[in-house]
Design a protein around this motif. Structure first.
Motif, mmCIF file in Angstrom:
data_model
loop_
_atom_site.group_PDB
_atom_site.id
_atom_site.type_symbol
_atom_site.label_atom_id
_atom_site.label_comp_id
_atom_site.label_asym_id
_atom_site.label_seq_id
_atom_site.Cartn_x
_atom_site.Cartn_y
_atom_site.Cartn_z
ATOM 1 N N MET A 1 41.491 35.867 39.631
ATOM 2 C CA MET A 1 41.644 36.971 40.584
ATOM 3 C C MET A 1 40.374 37.058 41.431
ATOM 4 O O MET A 1 39.263 36.864 40.919
ATOM 5 C CB MET A 1 41.880 38.295 39.868
ATOM 6 C CG MET A 1 43.141 38.314 39.010
ATOM 7 S SD MET A 1 43.380 39.878 38.120
ATOM 8 C CE MET A 1 43.983 40.911 39.454
ATOM 9 N N PRO A 2 40.511 37.342 42.716
ATOM 10 C CA PRO A 2 39.330 37.403 43.593
ATOM 11 C C PRO A 2 38.377 38.529 43.202
ATOM 12 O O PRO A 2 38.791 39.545 42.629
ATOM 13 C CB PRO A 2 39.941 37.647 44.979
ATOM 14 C CG PRO A 2 41.368 37.256 44.861
ATOM 15 C CD PRO A 2 41.765 37.548 43.454
ATOM 16 N N ARG A 3 37.125 38.332 43.560
ATOM 17 C CA ARG A 3 36.096 39.340 43.341
ATOM 18 C C ARG A 3 35.545 39.772 44.693
ATOM 19 O O ARG A 3 35.512 38.980 45.635
ATOM 20 C CB ARG A 3 34.976 38.766 42.475
ATOM 21 C CG ARG A 3 35.445 38.323 41.083
ATOM 22 C CD ARG A 3 34.407 37.494 40.376
ATOM 23 N NE ARG A 3 34.848 37.123 39.030
ATOM 24 C CZ ARG A 3 34.194 36.281 38.238
ATOM 25 N NH1 ARG A 3 33.076 35.704 38.654
ATOM 26 N NH2 ARG A 3 34.656 36.003 37.029
ATOM 27 N N PRO A 4 35.109 41.026 44.783
ATOM 28 C CA PRO A 4 34.539 41.492 46.058
ATOM 29 C C PRO A 4 33.312 40.668 46.450
ATOM 30 O O PRO A 4 32.539 40.236 45.593
ATOM 31 C CB PRO A 4 34.149 42.947 45.753
ATOM 32 C CG PRO A 4 34.982 43.330 44.578
ATOM 33 C CD PRO A 4 35.142 42.090 43.763
ATOM 34 N N ARG A 5 33.134 40.468 47.735
ATOM 35 C CA ARG A 5 31.944 39.781 48.262
ATOM 36 C C ARG A 5 31.314 40.640 49.351
ATOM 37 O O ARG A 5 32.064 41.225 50.147
ATOM 38 C CB ARG A 5 32.338 38.408 48.821
ATOM 39 C CG ARG A 5 32.898 37.457 47.794
ATOM 40 C CD ARG A 5 33.196 36.084 48.359
ATOM 41 N NE ARG A 5 34.222 36.108 49.403
ATOM 42 C CZ ARG A 5 34.635 35.052 50.082
ATOM 43 N NH1 ARG A 5 34.119 33.866 49.844
ATOM 44 N NH2 ARG A 5 35.545 35.167 51.026
ATOM 45 N N PRO A 6 29.971 40.732 49.432
ATOM 46 C CA PRO A 6 28.976 40.021 48.616
ATOM 47 C C PRO A 6 28.882 40.576 47.202
ATOM 48 O O PRO A 6 29.442 41.640 46.952
ATOM 49 C CB PRO A 6 27.693 40.264 49.419
ATOM 50 C CG PRO A 6 27.916 41.548 50.152
ATOM 51 C CD PRO A 6 29.390 41.583 50.472
ATOM 52 N N GLY B 1 47.965 40.416 42.781
ATOM 53 C CA GLY B 1 48.274 41.810 42.534
ATOM 54 C C GLY B 1 47.078 42.724 42.397
ATOM 55 O O GLY B 1 47.226 43.906 42.085
ATOM 56 N N LYS B 2 45.887 42.200 42.635
ATOM 57 C CA LYS B 2 44.692 43.027 42.414
ATOM 58 C C LYS B 2 44.560 44.137 43.446
ATOM 59 O O LYS B 2 44.190 45.261 43.108
ATOM 60 C CB LYS B 2 43.449 42.139 42.420
ATOM 61 C CG LYS B 2 42.163 42.896 42.084
ATOM 62 C CD LYS B 2 40.997 41.959 41.881
ATOM 63 C CE LYS B 2 39.760 42.714 41.435
ATOM 64 N NZ LYS B 2 38.622 41.811 41.136
ATOM 65 N N CYS B 3 44.860 43.848 44.712
ATOM 66 C CA CYS B 3 44.702 44.879 45.745
ATOM 67 C C CYS B 3 46.072 45.319 46.259
ATOM 68 O O CYS B 3 47.000 44.519 46.377
ATOM 69 C CB CYS B 3 43.808 44.390 46.889
ATOM 70 S SG CYS B 3 44.508 43.116 47.929
ATOM 71 N N VAL B 4 46.170 46.602 46.589
ATOM 72 C CA VAL B 4 47.441 47.193 46.996
ATOM 73 C C VAL B 4 47.994 46.598 48.291
ATOM 74 O O VAL B 4 49.190 46.303 48.375
ATOM 75 C CB VAL B 4 47.316 48.733 47.112
ATOM 76 C CG1 VAL B 4 48.586 49.345 47.691
ATOM 77 C CG2 VAL B 4 46.997 49.329 45.755
ATOM 78 N N PRO B 5 47.163 46.416 49.343
ATOM 79 C CA PRO B 5 47.734 45.899 50.599
ATOM 80 C C PRO B 5 48.482 44.582 50.429
ATOM 81 O O PRO B 5 49.567 44.403 50.981
ATOM 82 C CB PRO B 5 46.501 45.731 51.495
ATOM 83 C CG PRO B 5 45.523 46.732 50.976
ATOM 84 C CD PRO B 5 45.734 46.755 49.499
ATOM 85 N N CYS B 6 47.907 43.678 49.638
ATOM 86 C CA CYS B 6 48.566 42.384 49.438
ATOM 87 C C CYS B 6 49.736 42.516 48.469
ATOM 88 O O CYS B 6 50.834 42.022 48.734
ATOM 89 C CB CYS B 6 47.553 41.362 48.929
ATOM 90 S SG CYS B 6 48.232 39.710 48.666
ATOM 91 N N ARG B 7 49.510 43.191 47.354
ATOM 92 C CA ARG B 7 50.550 43.287 46.322
ATOM 93 C C ARG B 7 51.800 43.992 46.843
ATOM 94 O O ARG B 7 52.918 43.495 46.700
ATOM 95 C CB ARG B 7 50.001 44.038 45.103
ATOM 96 C CG ARG B 7 51.013 44.148 43.963
ATOM 97 C CD ARG B 7 50.441 44.943 42.793
ATOM 98 N NE ARG B 7 50.299 46.356 43.098
ATOM 99 C CZ ARG B 7 49.158 47.032 43.019
ATOM 100 N NH1 ARG B 7 48.037 46.411 42.654
ATOM 101 N NH2 ARG B 7 49.116 48.330 43.302
ATOM 102 N N GLU B 8 51.613 45.146 47.451
ATOM 103 C CA GLU B 8 52.759 45.932 47.908
ATOM 104 C C GLU B 8 53.177 45.590 49.337
ATOM 105 O O GLU B 8 54.366 45.614 49.664
ATOM 106 C CB GLU B 8 52.434 47.429 47.814
ATOM 107 C CG GLU B 8 52.109 47.898 46.396
ATOM 108 C CD GLU B 8 53.245 47.655 45.430
ATOM 109 O OE1 GLU B 8 54.423 47.680 45.857
ATOM 110 O OE2 GLU B 8 52.977 47.425 44.233
#
Length: 627
Positions: A330-335, A486-493
């Motif tokens: 799952m992606p992690r926030p950057r930086p 599914g980690k973030c709402v904009p992409c998941r939903e």
């Protein structure tokens, strides 16, 4: 064990001498596509025939003793011309035989190998003149290419390190270790203008500079071989056909930034690539090209192979790192960015396969040579996987800035079956659709971005006039929705709701309000998602809405699919002038929607018809039409 540059050069001379003393060298394509079509059986038959002719001083590739003046048979990586596989190349002339079957081997052996006569019927036939073309380099598919990353694919045995060394293998590493400081290697890559070949095109040298300047004793190099785009197989072909080149690129990156360990992250769905990479790592270690004190210069490097489970999101840098660490991808926030804090918190460089495959040529030939190719802001070459309705599917490499028209028509031979060009989907699910108005658009980072698409990893799907662009958008949205972590709402939903809207539109239940909502959602997902997968997921929808809006409007206003693809929007009827009354359609209709007397024109009841298309497939007279 090679302990110095001198010993490497001596082995290269020995390997070249062995090749030069080989009167004929048979290279049988053993890329995944050709293997699936039986090329390994072709290779085994060549080996058997060679072993049966000792009086001709012929031998097989694995017999190293007394090898001089003997014809040899080898496997090779993907030649790229997948449409014509299995392929057999015979050197030194470069004769290329196409669609070779096991039953063709004895004829090639008797005529070409023993008697020196070309088997004309197995040569490529020119699309226009229909005349045979003997040598590979004269075939238009190859003639219009410029191969850098793919230079060795189809020309060397990927399982033979000495074959790689004979073709300048590990020479760039030797030059870097003996003639350049790490800072000079970084500068050379910066000056070359090389940009990442796996996605957004970030300058490779700048990424290296961040890691070089980062603190910490431990640093890592990761080769991103998690190629998940539908229709893309560039990285797979390089890993299968030239694995040592990938390893050498990783070592150059490691020397430049101060890393002593690397990971090749390759999806488990690429078993042949995994097998050849493992063999290459093992062999490189035995020859002293991996391990401690490489070539006697104090540089050490270790390579690990990590098999991914096939999640598309693991192509994103931080998700890939999480997967290697044993976590869910799952992606992690950057930086922080991986170049500062990546694998296990250490500075980490992640380059994709093609980016790394360019490095040996850059260090060996110089930044000026590489930057002279392509365009000022998109230097070098780019590989593309030609797929879809193009006449000649396969893997190509061309200078950056070559037009779409030249790739599709000059190299790919245009569309098959006389179809009319309609669009291409470039850059995979993260890319976008381009139209016939973009045929003269240069294929470079900046031009494609302005058009709403992207180079991406290089997938290029060609579509004809019978393609429904709404259905294409639905396909790619279905792909990215399934692959969303599914980690973030904009992409998941957001992707789920966009897919629902596209499904409504293609089924005939869509409204004009749905089009407005679809576009609004696309922009929200693009702006609000955490990682690159989510931010680029709406691209196919946005570009098809921009360039093919009339098709969307036909679906929602007229309840028609102009391309005749969306079955829920089709009306089936029988043309009485063509119907012979044979009754096959009536007999096979699962809904009992067809009536009519024998030898009389039949009719379809639209109320009963479930639009399954069975009648179309069963009719021998083309009497069933749709509108």
């Amino acid at each position: 064990m090679l302990n110095s540059r001198v010993e490497l050069d001596d082995l290269k001379k020995k390997a070249l001498l062995e090749i030069s003393r080989t009167p004929k060298r048979i290279l049988v394509c053993a890329g995944t596509g050709c293997v699936a079509n039986g090329s390994l059986k072709v290779f085994e038959l060549f080996k058997q025939l060679l072993a049966q002719k000792p009086e001709l001083k012929l031998s097989v590739e694995l017999d190293k003793e007394d090898h001089h003046n003997k014809t040899s048979a080898h496997i090779s990586g993907c030649h790229g011309f997948c449409q014509m596989g299995p392929l057999v190349r015979i050197e030194p002339r470069g004769t290329l035989y196409c669609k070779v079957k096991p039953e063709d081997v004895s004829e090639i052996f008797e005529e070409h190998i023993i008697n020196g006569r070309v088997v004309t019927r197995l040569l490529y036939q020119d699309d226009n003149t229909h005349s045979p073309i003997e040598t590979q380099d004269e075939i238009p598919f190859y003639k219009n290419q410029l191969r850098v990353a793919l230079a060795n694919c189809g020309r060397i045995n990927p399982d033979d390190i000495e074959d790689y060394i004979a073709h300048n293998g590990y020479q760039s590493l030797a030059r870097a270790l003996y003639e350049m400081t790490p800072d000079e290697v970084v500068k050379e890559v910066l000056d070359s203008g090389l940009r990442g070949r796996g996605g957004g095109g970030f300058p490779t040298g700048r990424k290296w500079l961040f890691a070089r300047e980062a603190g910490g004793e431990k640093k890592y190099i990761i080769c991103n071989g998690d190629e998940g785009d539908p229709g893309a197989f560039m990285d797979r072909s390089v890993m299968e056909g030239d694995p040592h080149r990938v390893i050498e690129g990783m070592m150059l990156a490691g020397y430049a930034v101060g890393a002593d360990e690397g990971y090749i992250y390759v999806r488990a769905e690429y078993p042949l690539a995994v097998k050849r990479l493992r063999r290459a790592v093992e062999t490189a270690g035995k020859y002293g090209m991996l391990g401690e004190n490489i070539l006697g210069r104090g540089f050490s490097f270790k390579v690990n192979i990590k098999e991914g489970a096939g999640a598309f999101v693991c192509g994103e840098e931080t998700a890939l790192i999480a997967s290697i660490e044993g976590e869910r991808g799952m992606p992690r926030p950057r930086p922080p960015f991986p170049a500062v804090s990546g694998l296990w918190g250490c500075p980490t460089i992640i380059n994709n396969v093609e980016t790394l495959a360019n490095l040996p040529s850059i260090i060996l030939n110089g930044a000026g040579w590489f930057s002279s190719l392509g365009t000022p802001t998109s230097t070098g070459t780019k590989t593309f996987a030609l797929a879809g309705q193009v006449a000649h599917t396969g893997l190509v490499e061309v200078p950056m800035g070559l037009t779409l028209r030249k790739v599709v028509f000059d190299i790919g031979g245009g569309l098959r079956d006389g179809k009319v060009f309609k669009a291409v989907q470039i850059g995979g699910p993260s890319g976008g659709c381009l139209t016939k108005d973009h045929l003269d658009l240069p294929l470079d980072y900046d031009s494609l971005q302005k058009a709403g698409a992207m180079v991406g990893s290089g997938g290029l799907v060609v579509m004809g006039e019978d393609t429904c662009m709404v259905e294409v958008a639905k396909f790619f949205m279905g792909f990215v929705q399934n692959e969303s972590c599914g980690k973030c709402v904009p992409c998941r939903e957001g992707t789920r709701r966009m897919l629902d809207l596209l499904t409504r539109i293609t089924s005939g239940a869509g409204t004009e309000e749905d089009l407005l909502l679809l576009e609004e959602l696309a922009l929200i997902v693009k702006d609000g998602s955490l990682c690159g997968l989510g931010k680029t997921a709406p691209n196919p929808v946005l570009t098809t809405l921009k360039y093919f809006r009339s098709e969307y409007e036909a679906h929602v206003r007229d309840k028609k699919c102009p391309a005749g693809v969306c079955k829920d929007l089709l009306d089936y009827r029988i043309d009485p002038s063509l119907c012979k009354g044979c009754g096959l359609c009536k007999k096979n209709c699962p809904a009992d929607a067809i009536s009519g007397a024998k030898k009389e024109p039949h009719q379809i009841d639209p109320e009963k018809c479930i639009k399954c298309g069975t009648c179309v497939s069963k009719c021998k007279f083309g009497a069933i039409v749709t509108n």
